[in-house]
Structure formats: structure tokens, C-alpha cells
Write an enzyme that holds these catalytic residues in place. Structure first.
Site, PDB file in Angstrom:
ATOM      1  N   GLU A 187       0.789  -1.255   0.140  1.00 20.02           N
ATOM      2  CA  GLU A 187      -0.052   0.178   0.092  1.00 20.02           C
ATOM      3  C   GLU A 187       0.865   1.177  -0.148  1.00 20.02           C
ATOM      4  O   GLU A 187       1.657   1.444   0.773  1.00 20.02           O
ATOM      5  CB  GLU A 187      -1.007   0.149   1.149  1.00 20.02           C
ATOM      6  CG  GLU A 187      -2.275  -0.382   0.826  1.00 20.02           C
ATOM      7  CD  GLU A 187      -3.166  -0.157   1.965  1.00 20.02           C
ATOM      8  OE1 GLU A 187      -2.919   0.774   2.774  1.00 20.02           O
ATOM      9  OE2 GLU A 187      -4.436  -0.731   1.789  1.00 20.02           O
ATOM     10  N   ASP A 198      -7.165   9.195   8.665  1.00 16.85           N
ATOM     11  CA  ASP A 198      -5.685   8.912   9.124  1.00 16.85           C
ATOM     12  C   ASP A 198      -5.433   9.247  10.546  1.00 16.85           C
ATOM     13  O   ASP A 198      -6.150  10.717  10.927  1.00 16.85           O
ATOM     14  CB  ASP A 198      -4.664   9.801   8.547  1.00 16.85           C
ATOM     15  CG  ASP A 198      -4.513   9.195   6.825  1.00 16.85           C
ATOM     16  OD1 ASP A 198      -5.134   8.148   6.839  1.00 16.85           O
ATOM     17  OD2 ASP A 198      -4.053  10.082   5.982  1.00 16.85           O
TER      18      ASP A 198
END
Length: 260
Positions: free
Chosen positions: A49, A60
Site C-alpha cells: 500500500e 488517518d
């Protein structure tokens, strides 16, 4: 997309679960970032990723937010990131998934992004803030370029919506293990394994789980119930703590061993 499909077929044949490590382009700096991505491949990643830093993330947690801020401060931009993907691709055949938000892609130009991504050897795209209803901004272009389009399903996604994501997406389906943002957790939800098993039985795409997986014990616990395990914040934390490539390699191989 073909590399992702081939990888999960091979894992299934070997009765293994995929290891999908995450890192941020440009963190802790551009040179070491490239070295880390290459090490992820050498240490057993089945899919990488590739996180592109964004200044205003919605998914996040603090660890990845801090790393992204530093990466932006280090001058990471879309051209540099795509060039880095091309360098990674020249050294490994491990599938690479671009993980970010739509704003940087829109700012760069959607057609330009897809053309360069394909040229650089990218295999799939996960745009956190483009749900199915908004996927038309980019997905027709990635479909045409045969880049996998990976949806995020969450614990609050109704069954019908998860099935629609499975039908419309490609590569694999990413299930977020917890409600909230990314970040290593000491414990995962008790019902996570059963939920993943249910989704896996009803979906055609491989199922990967991320958000919160932080150690080999958790990976081992998830292994029978999923096709892939994504690990991000735990890796970024080690990089932030100054782990050497040797130390990182040792830990990554422990994670991979629990999934093999």
C-alpha cells in the site's frame, strides 16, 4: 489489476493470507522512503500500500497524519510519488496500490494521474473519500486503464452496501476493522473475525482488513477469516522511532510468518 488477482489466487492455492504493509511516500524523507518501500517487498509483502500524503485526511490517525505532514514538508508531490512507484516497480513485481484522497488526484488531473499511474506500473487505487456515489469522478478512467478500484467497507456499512461494493469494485475489498481513524490498537473488536467470515462468504472479491492491526498475534488471530491483513500505523511508528532497516525487516518477517 492482473498482478493483484494473480497474487490472491496464488495465496489461496498455498492456503496463505496476504500481508499488505503500508508506508507513506516521502517519509521520513524521499530517499529512505524509497528504501522502505523496497524493503517491504523484500520482507514478504504480498501487496504494497503506497500512501500518498494529504494535508486534510479524514481517515488517518495521529501517527500517519504526522508522517504525512513531514512528507509534504519534505517536498513530496504527485510527480515525485509516481516516479517513486516506477522505481519500486523496476525492482519488484509485488502489486502496488495507491492509497490517498481525491483532492491531490483532482488537482493533478484525473486523466493525467491515471495515464502516469499505468505507465509507472501501479496496480490499483484506493481513494478514501470517494464513496460509490462519487466514484464516477475517477473510476471510469481506472476501469479503462485496468487499474483495480478498491472500496472501503466499514462496521457501519449495511450488508447491501458491502455487496454493492463487492460487485462494483475490483482487486480486493478493504474492510475497516473499527469505527474511527487509522492507528495501532492493543485489541481488535471481538466480533471482527465473525464479521469478516460473514463478508467473505458472501463476496466474490478477496477480503483484506486494516485499521488497528499492530502485532503478529493479531495477524495470526485474523488469518483464518480474511484474505489479507493491512498494517500501516505500526510500521510508521517503528520508522518514527528510528528502527533500522534490519529491525524493520525482522518485524515484517514476523508478521508475514503469522499469515503464511
Amino acid at each position: 489489476m492482473e498482478r493483484i488477482e494473480r497474487t490472491f489466487k496464488q495465496l489461496r492455492t498455498k492456503n496463505e493470507t496476504g500481508f499488505i504493509p503500508f508506508s507513506i511516500a516521502g517519509y521520513p524523507d524521499a530517499e529512505r522512503s524509497l528504501e522502505i518501500f523496497l524493503q517491504l517487498a523484500r520482507s514478504g509483502a504480498d501487496v504494497i500500500e503506497f500512501g500518498f500524503p494529504f494535508s486534510d485526511p479524514i481517515a488517518d490517525g495521529p501517527v500517519i497524519q504526522k508522517a504525512s505532514t513531514e512528507a509534504i514538508r519534505n517536498g513530496m508531490n504527485m510527480d515525485r510519488a509516481l516516479n517513486m512507484i516506477a522505481e519500486i516497480r523496476s525492482s519488484t513485481d509485488v502489486p502496488i496500490v495507491f492509497f490517498s484522497y481525491f483532492n491531490p488526484i483532482h488537482n493533478y488531473g484525473t486523466e493525467r494521474f491515471v495515464a502516469r499511474a499505468k505507465e509507472c506500473g501501479l496496480d490499483g487505487v484506493l481513494v478514501v473519500d470517494l464513496p460509490m456515489e462519487e466514484a464516477g469522478w475517477l473510476k471510469p478512467l481506472t476501469d479503462k486503464a485496468k487499474l483495480a478500484w478498491i472500496y472501503l467497507a466499514t462496521p457501519t456499512s449495511p450488508v447491501e452496501r458491502v455487496e454493492a461494493m463487492d460487485e462494483d469494485g475490483s482487486g480486493f475489498l478493504y474492510y475497516v476493522s473499527v469505527t474511527g481513524v487509522t492507528g495501532a490498537r492493543n485489541a481488535l473488536p471481538e466480533d471482527l473475525a465473525a464479521t469478516c467470515a460473514d463478508i467473505r462468504r458472501s463476496c466474490r472479491l478477496p477480503l483484506a482488513v486494516g485499521f488497528g492491526v499492530s502485532n503478529p498475534r493479531q495477524a495470526s488471530w485474523l488469518r483464518p477469516h480474511v484474505d489479507g491483513v493491512v498494517v500501516g500505523s505500526a510500521i510508521i511508528s517503528r520508522i518514527s522511532d528510528g528502527a533500522s532497516i534490519t529491525d524493520l525487516d525482522r518485524w515484517l518477517r514476523e508478521m508475514k510468518a503469522e499469515l503464511a
